[in-house]
Design a protein around this motif. Structure first.
Motif, PDB file in Angstrom:
ATOM      1  N   GLY A   1       0.913  -1.262  -0.056  1.00 24.25           N
ATOM      2  CA  GLY A   1       0.085  -0.083  -0.045  1.00 24.25           C
ATOM      3  C   GLY A   1       0.990   1.223   0.155  1.00 24.25           C
ATOM      4  O   GLY A   1       2.231   1.183  -0.043  1.00 24.25           O
ATOM      5  N   PHE A   2       0.095   2.587  -0.065  1.00 25.02           N
ATOM      6  CA  PHE A   2       1.046   3.568  -0.191  1.00 25.02           C
ATOM      7  C   PHE A   2       1.871   3.798   1.254  1.00 25.02           C
ATOM      8  O   PHE A   2       3.126   4.368   1.361  1.00 25.02           O
ATOM      9  CB  PHE A   2      -0.071   4.803   0.057  1.00 25.02           C
ATOM     10  N   ARG A   3       1.327   3.143   2.380  1.00 22.49           N
ATOM     11  CA  ARG A   3       2.145   3.411   3.781  1.00 22.49           C
ATOM     12  C   ARG A   3       3.666   2.759   3.398  1.00 22.49           C
ATOM     13  O   ARG A   3       4.448   2.986   4.194  1.00 22.49           O
ATOM     14  CB  ARG A   3       1.591   2.409   4.820  1.00 22.49           C
ATOM     15  N   ALA A   4       3.630   1.573   2.575  1.00 24.00           N
ATOM     16  CA  ALA A   4       4.983   0.992   2.256  1.00 24.00           C
ATOM     17  C   ALA A   4       6.018   1.960   1.730  1.00 24.00           C
ATOM     18  O   ALA A   4       7.411   1.937   1.682  1.00 24.00           O
ATOM     19  CB  ALA A   4       4.899  -0.161   1.298  1.00 24.00           C
TER      20      ALA A   4
ATOM     21  N   THR B   1      -8.546   5.222   0.054  1.00 21.30           N
ATOM     22  CA  THR B   1      -9.416   4.038   0.541  1.00 21.30           C
ATOM     23  C   THR B   1      -8.774   3.834   1.785  1.00 21.30           C
ATOM     24  O   THR B   1      -9.608   3.577   2.984  1.00 21.30           O
ATOM     25  CB  THR B   1      -9.058   2.760  -0.345  1.00 21.30           C
ATOM     26  N   ASN B   2      -7.348   4.229   2.212  1.00 23.97           N
ATOM     27  CA  ASN B   2      -7.043   3.329   3.508  1.00 23.97           C
ATOM     28  C   ASN B   2      -6.529   4.767   4.508  1.00 23.97           C
ATOM     29  O   ASN B   2      -6.231   4.538   5.535  1.00 23.97           O
ATOM     30  CB  ASN B   2      -5.947   2.577   3.159  1.00 23.97           C
ATOM     31  N   GLU B   3      -6.299   5.967   3.799  1.00 29.87           N
ATOM     32  CA  GLU B   3      -5.858   7.142   4.741  1.00 29.87           C
ATOM     33  C   GLU B   3      -6.895   7.756   5.564  1.00 29.87           C
ATOM     34  O   GLU B   3      -8.028   7.571   5.049  1.00 29.87           O
ATOM     35  CB  GLU B   3      -5.066   8.159   3.876  1.00 29.87           C
ATOM     36  N   LEU B   4      -6.591   8.376   6.561  1.00 27.37           N
ATOM     37  CA  LEU B   4      -7.475   9.159   7.374  1.00 27.37           C
ATOM     38  C   LEU B   4      -8.074  10.180   6.639  1.00 27.37           C
ATOM     39  O   LEU B   4      -7.707  10.595   5.656  1.00 27.37           O
ATOM     40  CB  LEU B   4      -6.935   9.590   8.640  1.00 27.37           C
ATOM     41  N   ASP B   5      -9.383  10.438   6.863  1.00 26.51           N
ATOM     42  CA  ASP B   5      -9.992  11.580   6.235  1.00 26.51           C
ATOM     43  C   ASP B   5      -9.141  12.963   6.332  1.00 26.51           C
ATOM     44  O   ASP B   5      -9.439  14.039   5.407  1.00 26.51           O
ATOM     45  CB  ASP B   5     -11.659  11.758   6.846  1.00 26.51           C
ATOM     46  N   THR B   6      -8.352  13.192   7.339  1.00 24.30           N
ATOM     47  CA  THR B   6      -7.508  14.135   7.508  1.00 24.30           C
ATOM     48  C   THR B   6      -6.212  14.067   6.700  1.00 24.30           C
ATOM     49  O   THR B   6      -5.559  15.247   6.239  1.00 24.30           O
ATOM     50  CB  THR B   6      -7.089  14.536   8.862  1.00 24.30           C
ATOM     51  N   GLU B   7      -5.925  13.148   6.060  1.00 24.75           N
ATOM     52  CA  GLU B   7      -4.589  12.808   5.296  1.00 24.75           C
ATOM     53  C   GLU B   7      -4.813  12.735   3.813  1.00 24.75           C
ATOM     54  O   GLU B   7      -3.978  13.409   3.197  1.00 24.75           O
ATOM     55  CB  GLU B   7      -4.149  11.391   5.828  1.00 24.75           C
ATOM     56  N   TRP B   8      -5.812  12.193   3.316  1.00 23.56           N
ATOM     57  CA  TRP B   8      -5.845  11.958   1.898  1.00 23.56           C
ATOM     58  C   TRP B   8      -6.034  13.054   1.354  1.00 23.56           C
ATOM     59  O   TRP B   8      -5.459  13.390  -0.061  1.00 23.56           O
ATOM     60  CB  TRP B   8      -6.856  11.027   1.463  1.00 23.56           C
ATOM     61  N   PRO B   9      -6.943  14.109   1.761  1.00 24.37           N
ATOM     62  CA  PRO B   9      -6.968  15.350   0.751  1.00 24.37           C
ATOM     63  C   PRO B   9      -5.760  16.180   0.783  1.00 24.37           C
ATOM     64  O   PRO B   9      -5.436  16.755  -0.376  1.00 24.37           O
ATOM     65  CB  PRO B   9      -8.141  16.253   1.933  1.00 24.37           C
ATOM     66  N   LYS B  10      -4.884  16.006   1.832  1.00 29.37           N
ATOM     67  CA  LYS B  10      -3.347  16.832   1.735  1.00 29.37           C
ATOM     68  C   LYS B  10      -2.517  16.109   0.506  1.00 29.37           C
ATOM     69  O   LYS B  10      -2.001  16.753  -0.150  1.00 29.37           O
ATOM     70  CB  LYS B  10      -2.704  16.524   2.821  1.00 29.37           C
TER      71      LYS B  10
END
Length: 697
Positions: free
Chosen positions: A129-132, A175-184
């Motif tokens: 995933g993106f976290r990797a 899909t997997n990031e918090l609502d405060t993170e993916w918009p950034k």
């Protein structure tokens, strides 16, 4: 195969670079086969492939990356994936100039980022995933910028790989990031110019090479818009509260600039108690959050973007509207939300990705690519501002008041459908903005009237078409029964070869033909003259099993009119030129059968390779009889009637049934646009009236 794989694995570990390069070159062509991959892994090839990926260079490295990517695509080799591999791949993307190396590296990252959706073994250790990618991106912060820059590469395959990786990162983030993170993350991509780059690709000439990642990016754009709309405005959330407060502060900036610092507290205090604090901005009430129910946070974003980027214009509009009576003021905020909703509906953002994918599969051809892409969707914010400007212009040009708000919304909807919906793929967004700004009001009114007519047609047309379809099937059964009854009744036909009909009843034989009562056989027999009483079926020596009939053909024109054969000359003309031929597969002749007898009844063998024969020939004495028998036979064989007379009868039955059904429509059943008309009074009228069902004069 195992021997060959073992040898290949051994060569991957050779001390000579040329040997390793040739081995890994062969590997990239075979590793995409799952059975080969299993043997390769069993022979210990993974460790050697990983070593080459981390330490090789040049073509050896390029082949290793490609092999690694193909291994992951068949969902194998995930044991190789760790932070060291990820960091190495990202380093290559950032620092390496060779295209063949970059392609393989990007393909590996696409598999790693997408693995939670495609892999059988989901991992929770952060390797997928993106976290990797985040630890490695922290080391190489220019990674995303380099990735976006690759979208303008002259190598189409590299460009497609880069966009595919961006799509994977976006989807995983949403899909997997918090609502405060993916918009950034999305905002960062947009700041780096991803919209501009993809827009250029959509308008370019290499669509065939980029079609799949471009389609996915377009779908992801709709996913984003849909996700933003589904987020309800919540003033408990800091970012929502800041956005709404920013709109208000922008609307009052001119006052704070005109006042001294000493008076600023008094100004804020007075506005806090202003009874029209939000209504003066164009909201319907002093609870603005209620206004965002239909558009969600997407509407807030659009309004905030407009206010922030066109602040001077916004303040000027507010000042102009404040001098007008309340009923004549253009509701700016409300108009912005309406334009957002119009664009949302125009681009069918609510349509699921599955529906889009089905449409894309149908349209995916070089000739239909222009219908496939909607590059203007990527410039959502600019279209919103242009639509809002058009709203202001129409409001002013029409002298609209608050009660006319819905009419202006419809005009803007028609304008956007016409200009944005009619724009070809290669039309630049600036041209669209100019056309929205300069579209003539008179022309827009003409479009509105045309669409109004289509709307009424759609409102009734669907029900009428459905009703006609139902009536058609009923009428078809009715006419079929009527035609079949003609066949059951039987008819006389002049025998084939009768051309001189001056004394037809005395000199030439006739053929009597009748359908059996069970509707399975056509019986017929030849006679010297027409008998006063029709023969019984038992008296007819010949019969045709309808199950053996393959086709019924005729030279009867579909537009022929019925000229009844009232004279010998008319009858001669009808018989000479009208002919019905029944083809089929004759039953085997009995041992003592008489072949000449078959020929006597017009059943000479055809030249068809399938053994088709002419089973029966009829020469109807009039067009009416021809229509009855030709269509009757066709309908018995479950085929459509073809003669003009039968189709005219069908239409007559349908129209009759339609008008009868319309007589049952009550006044309350009709859907009116606007206020319903007044019911006429029946004062002074009696019961002396009638319905003209067929509309005659």
């Amino acid at each position: 195969m195992e021997t060959g794989v073992s040898e290949l694995v051994e060569r991957l570990g050779s001390d000579e670079d040329a040997v390793r390069k040739m081995a890994v070159f062969k590997l990239q062509g075979s590793i995409g086969d799952p059975s080969f991959a299993d043997i390769f892994i069993a022979e210990g090839g993974l460790a050697r492939l990983r070593y080459l990926t981390l330490h090789a260079s040049g073509n050896t490295l390029a082949y290793s990356l490609t092999s690694f990517a193909r291994l992951l695509e068949v969902d194998k080799g995930w044991d190789l994936v760790d932070q060291e591999v990820v960091e190495r791949v990202i380093e290559l993307i950032v620092t390496h100039p060779l295209v063949n190396i970059l392609r393989g590296a990007m393909s590996i990252l696409v598999s790693i980022v997408s693995h939670p959706y495609t892999g059988a073994n989901l991992s929770q250790d952060g390797n997928f995933g993106f976290r990797a990618l985040k630890p490695a991106i922290a080391i190489y912060p220019q990674f995303l910028e380099m990735l976006v820059n690759r979208l303008s590469s002259a190598d189409h395959a590299l460009c497609a790989n880069a966009l595919q990786l961006i799509n994977s990162l976006m989807r995983d983030s949403i899909t997997n990031e918090l609502d405060t993170e993916w918009p950034k993350f999305i905002q960062k991509l947009q700041d780096l110019g991803v919209i501009r780059a993809v827009y250029s690709l959509m308008q370019g000439t290499a669509l065939q090479d980029h079609v799949h990642p471009l389609v996915e990016f377009q779908s992801l754009t709709k996913v984003l818009l849909r996700k933003w709309r589904e987020i309800s405005l919540d003033l408990e959330r800091p970012e929502h509260r800041r956005a709404l407060k920013g709109i208000y502060l922008a609307s009052s900036q001119e006052r704070s600039q005109d006042k001294g610092v000493e008076n600023s507290d008094n100004v804020r205090h007075s506005k806090r108690h202003n009874p029209e604090k939000w209504r003066r901005l164009g909201f319907e009430s002093e609870n603005p959050s209620m206004q965002f129910e239909d558009t969600g946070f997407l509407g807030m974003m659009d309004l905030a973007d407009y206010v922030r980027n066109h602040q001077d214009e916004f303040l000027k509009m507010l000042l102009e509207q404040s001098t007008k009576p309340a009923q004549q003021r253009c509701p700016i905020a409300r108009a912005s939300l309406s334009v957002t909703l119009i664009l949302y509906q125009h681009f069918e953002v609510d349509k699921s990705e599955m529906d889009d994918a089905k449409g894309y599969l149908l349209l995916e051809s070089r000739s239909n690519l222009d219908r496939l892409f909607e590059p203007l969707l990527l410039h959502w914010t600019r279209l919103h501002v242009a639509g809002l400007h058009a709203f202001f212009r129409l409001w002013k040009a029409t002298g609209a008041e608050v009660e006319d708000y819905g009419k202006i919304v419809e005009l803007v909807r028609i304008l956007i459908e016409s200009v944005v919906g009619g724009a070809p793929r290669t039309k630049d967004v600036q041209e669209v903005e100019e056309e929205l700004a300069n579209f003539e009001y008179g022309r827009l009114r003409e479009l509105q009237m045309e669409l109004l007519e289509l709307t009424y047609e759609d409102a009734w047309g669907q029900h009428l078409r459905q009703m006609r379809e139902e009536l058609y099937h009923e009428a078809l059964q009715f006419v079929k029964e009527q035609r079949v009854r003609c066949l059951l009744q039987g008819a006389w036909f002049p025998n084939e070869g009768s051309h001189n009909l001056e004394a037809v009843n005395e000199k030439y034989s006739w053929r009597y033909t009748q359908l059996s009562h069970n509707r399975r056989f056509i019986h017929f027999g030849d006679f010297n003259a027409i008998e006063e009483k029709s023969p019984e079926l038992d008296a007819l020596p010949e019969k045709i099993d309808l199950s053996l009939v393959s086709s019924v053909v005729s030279n009867i024109s579909a537009s022929s009119k019925d000229h009844g054969a009232s004279t010998a000359e008319d009858m001669a003309h009808a018989i000479s030129y009208t002919k019905i031929t029944v083809h089929g597969y004759p039953q085997p002749e009995p041992p003592n059968g008489d072949a000449q007898k078959s020929n006597d009844h017009g059943r000479a063998s055809s030249k068809s390779a399938q053994g088709e024969s002419v089973l029966l020939v009829l020469r109807p004495p009039s067009h009416s009889v021809a229509s009855e028998w030709l269509d009757g036979l066709l309908m018995l064989l479950n085929q459509q009637p073809i003669t003009a007379e039968t189709n005219k009868l069908l239409d007559l039955v349908i129209i009759y049934g339609l008008k009868i059904r319309l007589l049952n429509v009550r006044f309350d059943d009709v859907a009116f646009a606007g206020d319903a008309p007044q019911v006429p009074s029946r004062d002074g009228l009696d019961d002396n009236y009638y319905y003209d069902v067929f509309g005659g004069s």
